[in-house]
Design a protein around this motif. Structure first.
Motif, PDB file in Angstrom:
ATOM      1  N   UNK A 151      23.166  20.348  -4.141  1.00  0.00           N
ATOM      2  CA  UNK A 151      23.797  19.156  -3.580  1.00  0.00           C
ATOM      3  C   UNK A 151      22.651  18.234  -3.162  1.00  0.00           C
ATOM      4  N   UNK A 152      22.325  17.290  -4.053  1.00  0.00           N
ATOM      5  CA  UNK A 152      21.178  16.420  -3.832  1.00  0.00           C
ATOM      6  C   UNK A 152      21.606  15.001  -3.483  1.00  0.00           C
ATOM      7  N   UNK A 153      20.727  14.319  -2.773  1.00  0.00           N
ATOM      8  CA  UNK A 153      20.946  12.918  -2.431  1.00  0.00           C
ATOM      9  C   UNK A 153      19.614  12.185  -2.505  1.00  0.00           C
ATOM     10  N   UNK A 154      19.690  10.875  -2.462  1.00  0.00           N
ATOM     11  CA  UNK A 154      18.478  10.062  -2.366  1.00  0.00           C
ATOM     12  C   UNK A 154      18.597   9.236  -1.094  1.00  0.00           C
ATOM     13  N   UNK A 155      18.143   9.823   0.011  1.00  0.00           N
ATOM     14  CA  UNK A 155      18.205   9.194   1.324  1.00  0.00           C
ATOM     15  C   UNK A 155      16.860   9.402   2.006  1.00  0.00           C
ATOM     16  N   UNK A 156      15.929   8.556   1.665  1.00  0.00           N
ATOM     17  CA  UNK A 156      14.543   8.764   2.104  1.00  0.00           C
ATOM     18  C   UNK A 156      14.252   8.177   3.473  1.00  0.00           C
ATOM     19  N   UNK A 157      15.184   7.426   4.024  1.00  0.00           N
ATOM     20  CA  UNK A 157      14.983   6.835   5.344  1.00  0.00           C
ATOM     21  C   UNK A 157      15.941   7.479   6.343  1.00  0.00           C
ATOM     22  N   UNK A 158      15.590   7.503   7.619  1.00  0.00           N
ATOM     23  CA  UNK A 158      16.445   8.138   8.636  1.00  0.00           C
ATOM     24  C   UNK A 158      17.791   7.434   8.767  1.00  0.00           C
ATOM     25  N   UNK A 159      18.823   8.214   9.093  1.00  0.00           N
ATOM     26  CA  UNK A 159      20.161   7.653   9.283  1.00  0.00           C
ATOM     27  C   UNK A 159      20.382   7.163  10.703  1.00  0.00           C
ATOM     28  N   UNK A 160      19.556   7.652  11.629  1.00  0.00           N
ATOM     29  CA  UNK A 160      19.735   7.264  13.022  1.00  0.00           C
ATOM     30  C   UNK A 160      20.690   8.165  13.780  1.00  0.00           C
ATOM     31  N   UNK A 173      20.258  18.916  10.728  1.00  0.00           N
ATOM     32  CA  UNK A 173      19.591  19.105   9.450  1.00  0.00           C
ATOM     33  C   UNK A 173      20.515  19.446   8.299  1.00  0.00           C
ATOM     34  N   UNK A 174      19.963  19.372   7.093  1.00  0.00           N
ATOM     35  CA  UNK A 174      20.728  19.572   5.860  1.00  0.00           C
ATOM     36  C   UNK A 174      21.267  20.989   5.705  1.00  0.00           C
ATOM     37  N   UNK A 175      20.558  21.983   6.233  1.00  0.00           N
ATOM     38  CA  UNK A 175      21.007  23.363   6.050  1.00  0.00           C
ATOM     39  C   UNK A 175      22.391  23.563   6.648  1.00  0.00           C
ATOM     40  N   UNK A 208      11.604  14.951  11.992  1.00  0.00           N
ATOM     41  CA  UNK A 208      13.007  14.966  11.580  1.00  0.00           C
ATOM     42  C   UNK A 208      13.452  16.394  11.282  1.00  0.00           C
ATOM     43  N   UNK A 209      14.740  16.632  11.417  1.00  0.00           N
ATOM     44  CA  UNK A 209      15.312  17.934  11.091  1.00  0.00           C
ATOM     45  C   UNK A 209      15.200  18.181   9.596  1.00  0.00           C
ATOM     46  N   UNK A 210      15.393  19.428   9.196  1.00  0.00           N
ATOM     47  CA  UNK A 210      15.244  19.798   7.793  1.00  0.00           C
ATOM     48  C   UNK A 210      16.115  18.935   6.879  1.00  0.00           C
ATOM     49  N   UNK A 211      15.531  18.492   5.778  1.00  0.00           N
ATOM     50  CA  UNK A 211      16.264  17.704   4.783  1.00  0.00           C
ATOM     51  C   UNK A 211      16.103  18.310   3.389  1.00  0.00           C
ATOM     52  N   UNK A 230      18.082  18.509  -1.704  1.00  0.00           N
ATOM     53  CA  UNK A 230      16.962  17.622  -1.392  1.00  0.00           C
ATOM     54  C   UNK A 230      17.486  16.206  -1.187  1.00  0.00           C
ATOM     55  N   UNK A 231      16.839  15.465  -0.312  1.00  0.00           N
ATOM     56  CA  UNK A 231      17.207  14.055  -0.124  1.00  0.00           C
ATOM     57  C   UNK A 231      16.256  13.140  -0.886  1.00  0.00           C
ATOM     58  N   UNK A 232      15.384  13.731  -1.717  1.00  0.00           N
ATOM     59  CA  UNK A 232      14.477  12.944  -2.549  1.00  0.00           C
ATOM     60  C   UNK A 232      14.792  13.206  -4.019  1.00  0.00           C
ATOM     61  N   UNK A 233      16.040  13.015  -4.364  1.00  0.00           N
ATOM     62  CA  UNK A 233      16.477  13.265  -5.733  1.00  0.00           C
ATOM     63  C   UNK A 233      17.147  12.007  -6.275  1.00  0.00           C
ATOM     64  N   UNK A 234      16.357  11.137  -6.868  1.00  0.00           N
ATOM     65  CA  UNK A 234      16.861   9.863  -7.386  1.00  0.00           C
ATOM     66  C   UNK A 234      17.733  10.071  -8.623  1.00  0.00           C
ATOM     67  N   UNK A 235      17.336  11.009  -9.465  1.00  0.00           N
ATOM     68  CA  UNK A 235      18.102  11.309 -10.674  1.00  0.00           C
ATOM     69  C   UNK A 235      18.967  12.550 -10.425  1.00  0.00           C
ATOM     70  N   UNK A 236      20.228  12.470 -10.812  1.00  0.00           N
ATOM     71  CA  UNK A 236      21.156  13.554 -10.549  1.00  0.00           C
ATOM     72  C   UNK A 236      20.870  14.782 -11.412  1.00  0.00           C
ATOM     73  N   UNK A 237      21.046  15.971 -10.812  1.00  0.00           N
ATOM     74  CA  UNK A 237      20.963  17.241 -11.531  1.00  0.00           C
ATOM     75  C   UNK A 237      22.382  17.737 -11.772  1.00  0.00           C
ATOM     76  N   UNK A 238      22.507  18.724 -12.649  1.00  0.00           N
ATOM     77  CA  UNK A 238      23.781  19.435 -12.700  1.00  0.00           C
ATOM     78  C   UNK A 238      23.989  20.141 -11.374  1.00  0.00           C
ATOM     79  N   UNK A 239      25.168  19.998 -10.806  1.00  0.00           N
ATOM     80  CA  UNK A 239      25.433  20.593  -9.501  1.00  0.00           C
ATOM     81  C   UNK A 239      25.624  22.103  -9.595  1.00  0.00           C
TER      82      UNK A 239
END
Length: 351
Positions: A151-160, A173-175, A208-211, A230-239
């Protein structure tokens, strides 16, 4: 139709997107109470609900039998315990709690009180996961040898959001966030593992907490299941990637219910409110009964989060099985806790 009166402990994203719309559209539920500490945003769409300024006030005054604990995870234990002590059945948002001990205590209390406790594992009703379950049940892959769920995302900046990103808050964190879904799906598909090894840390830095996490689950029959985010996944993988001794299955993450709900879509009771895909989102490659290779492009059917609340209603009214009961989800919490321990001690942890 018997009417079940429900109360929401918060009206943030979780309340607005994942709970209130389904409770509103299901004819068997009535939103009787909503907690908003200072605002009154729920009045626009849910004017029939009484607004309370605290969970304690709602539990003391509201005419409800079902309470949805949809506050930050760090408060789940406190509010769930208060709701159970007030004699209410409860739905707890995932992640269930911040650790196993809290989860076990809540489940024990619910059983002592004769009340139910369900954890809102909504991604059991995602189109892509339902397709994976279907493929596994068909048995075309043979004996499963290896699987990966991402389950990947591309969110490289904090959400607040401090309750999700503050490394000093247990449960952030993501876990606990995305991992709660991946662990749940792994256990549903492959059972409870024998041991695990995990790598959990923050790519954005120690502030920051684990991402990022990668968890390797070991099973007694030599099956390996890898969970990764990972939150540094610009290109999608097979889930989902699943390999057996007769074939392989690759499935994209295509469920769009969350995006539609965020955009204001209204779920429909009684049928699938999302449409089936017109294009393929999976690949099934296997040996058929004649040992000939078949490669099929598959399209997953629509998922429906309303099915969760339908199962809750059927449990209350007809005594049907409870979806994602707390005692079942305790297993997930044990895996999450063990993953943190594995990372800290840099070793395999036996479950």
């Amino acid at each position: 139709m018997q009417l079940v009166k429900a109360g929401l402990c918060a009206f943030g994203m979780s309340g607005k997107v994942f709970h209130a719309p389904f409770l509103k559209e299901h004819p068997g539920f009535f939103i009787s109470a909503v907690v908003e500490r200072s605002k009154e945003e729920s009045k626009e769409k849910y004017p029939e609900a009484t607004i309370y300024r605290s969970v304690e006030e709602m539990l003391q005054s509201a005419d409800i039998e079902l309470v949805v604990i949809n506050t930050p995870v760090q408060t789940h234990y406190e509010y769930a315990k208060k709701a159970l002590e007030a004699g209410k059945n409860i739905i707890v948002e995932k992640p269930f709690t911040v650790n196993v001990e809290e989860a076990e205590e809540l489940v024990k209390l619910a059983e002592e009180k004769g009340l139910f406790l369900s954890v809102y594992q909504n991604r059991r009703f995602d189109r892509d996961f339902l397709q994976v379950k279907k493929i596994l049940e068909e048995g075309k892959l043979g004996s499963i040898k290896e699987a990966e769920i991402r389950f990947d995302r591309f969110r490289t900046t904090p959400s607040g959001k401090q309750h999700k990103e503050n490394p000093d808050q247990i449960g952030s964190g993501s876990l606990h966030d995305l991992g709660a879904h991946l662990v749940d799906q792994a256990v549903l598909c492959f059972g409870y593992p024998e041991k695990l090894f995990a790598d959990v840390f923050s790519m954005k830095g120690t502030a920051f907490a684990n991402d990022y996490f990668e968890i390797l689950l070991f099973y007694k029959n030599d099956v390996r299941v890898r969970l990764k985010s990972s939150v540094f996944s610009k290109e999608a993988h097979n889930a989902y990637i699943i390999h057996g001794d007769k074939g392989s299955f690759l499935q994209e993450r295509t469920d769009n219910q969350e995006n539609e709900l965020v955009a204001g879509a209204i779920p429909v009771y009684g049928n699938e409110w999302m449409q089936g895909l017109k294009q393929p989102d999976g690949i099934l490659n296997f040996l058929n009964e004649n040992s000939e290779t078949e490669r099929i492009l598959t399209s997953s059917e629509a998922g429906n989060y309303m099915d969760y609340y339908q199962q809750i209603y059927e449990h209350i009214v007809f005594g049907y099985p409870l979806p994602s009961p707390g005692r079942e989800v305790i297993q997930n919490m044990k895996i999450i806790d063990a993953s943190l321990k594995s990372t800290k001690e840099e070793k395999v942890i036996y479950l």
